[in-house]
Design an enzyme around this catalytic site. Structure first.
Site, PDB file in Angstrom:
ATOM      1  N   SER A  96     -25.675   0.930  29.444  1.00  0.00           N
ATOM      2  CA  SER A  96     -24.397   0.350  29.856  1.00  0.00           C
ATOM      3  C   SER A  96     -24.459  -0.250  31.264  1.00  0.00           C
ATOM      4  O   SER A  96     -25.167  -1.215  31.476  1.00  0.00           O
ATOM      5  CB  SER A  96     -23.308   1.421  29.737  1.00  0.00           C
ATOM      6  OG  SER A  96     -22.050   0.852  29.832  1.00  0.00           O
ATOM      7  N   ASP A 238     -20.587  -5.732  31.930  1.00  0.00           N
ATOM      8  CA  ASP A 238     -21.641  -4.771  32.236  1.00  0.00           C
ATOM      9  C   ASP A 238     -22.810  -5.009  31.275  1.00  0.00           C
ATOM     10  O   ASP A 238     -22.794  -5.955  30.480  1.00  0.00           O
ATOM     11  CB  ASP A 238     -21.108  -3.330  32.180  1.00  0.00           C
ATOM     12  CG  ASP A 238     -20.721  -2.910  30.780  1.00  0.00           C
ATOM     13  OD1 ASP A 238     -20.367  -3.795  29.971  1.00  0.00           O
ATOM     14  OD2 ASP A 238     -20.778  -1.712  30.465  1.00  0.00           O
ATOM     15  N   ASP A 240     -23.951  -3.773  28.520  1.00  0.00           N
ATOM     16  CA  ASP A 240     -23.787  -3.805  27.063  1.00  0.00           C
ATOM     17  C   ASP A 240     -22.497  -4.502  26.636  1.00  0.00           C
ATOM     18  O   ASP A 240     -22.095  -4.405  25.465  1.00  0.00           O
ATOM     19  CB  ASP A 240     -23.895  -2.409  26.449  1.00  0.00           C
ATOM     20  CG  ASP A 240     -22.756  -1.485  26.842  1.00  0.00           C
ATOM     21  OD1 ASP A 240     -22.226  -1.649  27.956  1.00  0.00           O
ATOM     22  OD2 ASP A 240     -22.399  -0.607  26.036  1.00  0.00           O
ATOM     23  N   ASP A 242     -19.295  -4.157  26.956  1.00  0.00           N
ATOM     24  CA  ASP A 242     -18.036  -3.564  26.490  1.00  0.00           C
ATOM     25  C   ASP A 242     -16.980  -3.547  27.593  1.00  0.00           C
ATOM     26  O   ASP A 242     -15.867  -3.090  27.378  1.00  0.00           O
ATOM     27  CB  ASP A 242     -18.242  -2.157  25.882  1.00  0.00           C
ATOM     28  CG  ASP A 242     -18.798  -1.153  26.875  1.00  0.00           C
ATOM     29  OD1 ASP A 242     -19.207  -1.551  27.982  1.00  0.00           O
ATOM     30  OD2 ASP A 242     -18.831   0.046  26.517  1.00  0.00           O
TER      31      ASP A 242
HETATM   32 MG    MG Z   1     -20.735  -0.450  28.924  1.00  0.00          MG
END
Ligand code: MG
Length: 452
Positions: A96, A238, A240, A242
């Site tokens: 992440s 970020d 990943d 999300d």
């Molecule tokens: Mg994330």
């Protein structure tokens, strides 16, 4: 000690989390999933170690007899969309927002929702057992699936007011921070009718342009680029994809709590529920109250927020929006998943009426301070926490210990809590003036450091 923290498993690759650890997590997860599934999806972000860990977990699953759909580099919400669409559970190889040396694992159910604490506990119990293996003629196989990113973009496009966004004739600058969003967000916003510029948009696990965490300190390039291109909005993700954090049309950083409050203000009806974490901003508290909605606070971390959303839905509450001031926002009517691309698209809808700076102007009169206190080892951490606890119990303020120590003073609040993913203790403070926020944070930091 839990293997799974508030956002899955994380650690420095090759040290705290080895490829063998990752394979064992896949084997334990597979042993729990085997009763309902014979196929799983695996995706990853852009980290240099990503493919090694993807190979390890894929072998863990195929060795148990699962067939594996390898989606390649996809944002976590893209994996969640694929899992929901195909009815298969999934594993995301990602750390992440953590620095480049880290990697980790997030787990998603066949409904596209991240796994509950109860299922994670079951997997942790399975980790302690000897893994079973399929015989040579029962092992699974893997295949490449190329369409997950395209399907994810199409899903977002169909689920927002594309006409309204295109009609606003927006110019946006996208900074995916070299993460998985680099392969989805630029095209997504072109498909939504925006003029798109990009910065830090080549997928690169060394993260040469900035660290994967989208915070004011890492987004200087984005602010400059928004100014230079006279754009309407800057969008940062970020690692990943999300989370979404924004820069306004003047090139100014937009606080994640202010954008969450603005998104909530546009979304909420009387009687709705909102779920946020114990570090929720007073801005959100005020918006919820004004709308006649109700707010539930959970420990920090998406696992807790998702569980509370499901719990409130089961109680019959319409949860219109949930999330945290770090840019991780869920619109449960769309999907119970934090989604940086979808969140940014919803913010773009609101820019049809007013500029980004006007959108958050009602939430300008609060000031946030965040400090990260590094701890060298477990004993330093313990001593720091005991100093914080004494301060919390001795101070004349309302104390909430849902997750860490939150002190409410009436004109502001301060929260101290150890990170679930990094060797730091985080201190957050909020007040109506910067001086008061600094003072509240300073008192907490002082108490923590005196003890150390
Ligand atoms: Mg994330």
């Amino acid at each position: 000690m839990h293997v799974f923290g508030s956002s899955g498993v994380r650690g420095v690759a090759g040290e705290e989390l080895t490829p063998q650890d990752a394979m064992q997590v896949a084997q334990a997860t597979g042993s729990v999933w085997a009763t309902d599934a014979d196929r799983v999806a695996v995706a990853r972000d852009t980290r240099t170690t990503g493919r090694t860990y993807e190979n390890a977990v894929t072998s863990g699953f195929t060795g148990l007899g699962f067939n594996v759909d390898r989606l390649g580099i996809v944002p976590t919400p893209g994996l969640q969309a694929y899992c929901e669409g195909e009815g298969v559970p999934g594993l995301m190889v990602t750390a992440s927002h953590n620095p480049p040396a880290y990697n980790g694992i997030k787990l998603v159910g066949a409904d596209g929702v991240e796994l509950s604490r109860e299922t994670l506990d079951e997997i942790e119990r399975a980790l302690a057992a000897e893994p079973s293996h399929a015989g040579w003629d029962r092992m699974g196989t893997d295949r490449r699936v190329e369409r997950a990113r395209r399907d994810y973009r199409a899903d977002v496009c169909q689920s927002v007011d594309r006409e309204r966004i295109a009609g606003a004739d927006l110019t946006v600058v996208i900074d995916p921070g070299h993460g998985a969003g680099a392969l989805t967000s630029p095209d997504l916003f072109r498909e939504l009718g925006c003029t798109v510029h990009t910065v830090n948009a080549q997928p690169d696990g060394h993260f040469p342009g900035r660290n994967p965490e989208p915070v004011a300190a890492t987004l200087g390039d984005l602010r400059s680029y928004v100014r230079a291109t006279d754009a309407d909005l800057g969008i940062a993700h970020d690692g990943d994809g999300d989370r979404a954090i924004f820069v306004d049309e003047c090139g100014e950083h937009m606080d994640g709590s202010a954008t969450l409050a603005a998104l909530a203000a546009a979304e909420l009806q009387a009687g709705d529920g909102v779920v946020s974490a114990v570090n929720a901003s007073q801005r959100l508290v005020d918006v919820v109250e004004e709308a006649g909605a109700s707010l539930s606070l959970t420990p920090i971390g998406s696992t807790y927020i998702v569980s509370r959303v499901l719990q409130r839905q089961a109680e019959g509450t319409h949860v219109a929006i949930a999330g945290e001031g770090n840019g991780g926002v869920l619109f449960p009517d769309y999907r119970i998943a934090r989604d940086g691309g979808y969140t940014a698209a919803r913010l773009c809808e609101l820019l049809a009426d007013r500029s980004a700076s006007e959108l958050v102007a009602p939430y300008d009169d609060y000031y946030n301070v965040r400090r990260n206190l590094h701890v060298d080892d477990e004993s330093a951490r313990e001593s720091m926490l005991s100093g914080i606890e004494s301060h919390a119990t001795e101070t004349a303020a309302d104390l909430d210990t849902t997750d860490g120590w939150r002190l409410d003073y009436g004109d502001g609040w301060v929260l101290a809590r150890p990170s679930g993913t990094e060797p730091v203790v985080r201190v957050y403070a909020e007040a109506r003036t910067p001086e008061r926020a600094e003072e509240l944070a300073g008192q907490m930091v002082g108490a923590a450091e005196r003890s150390g």
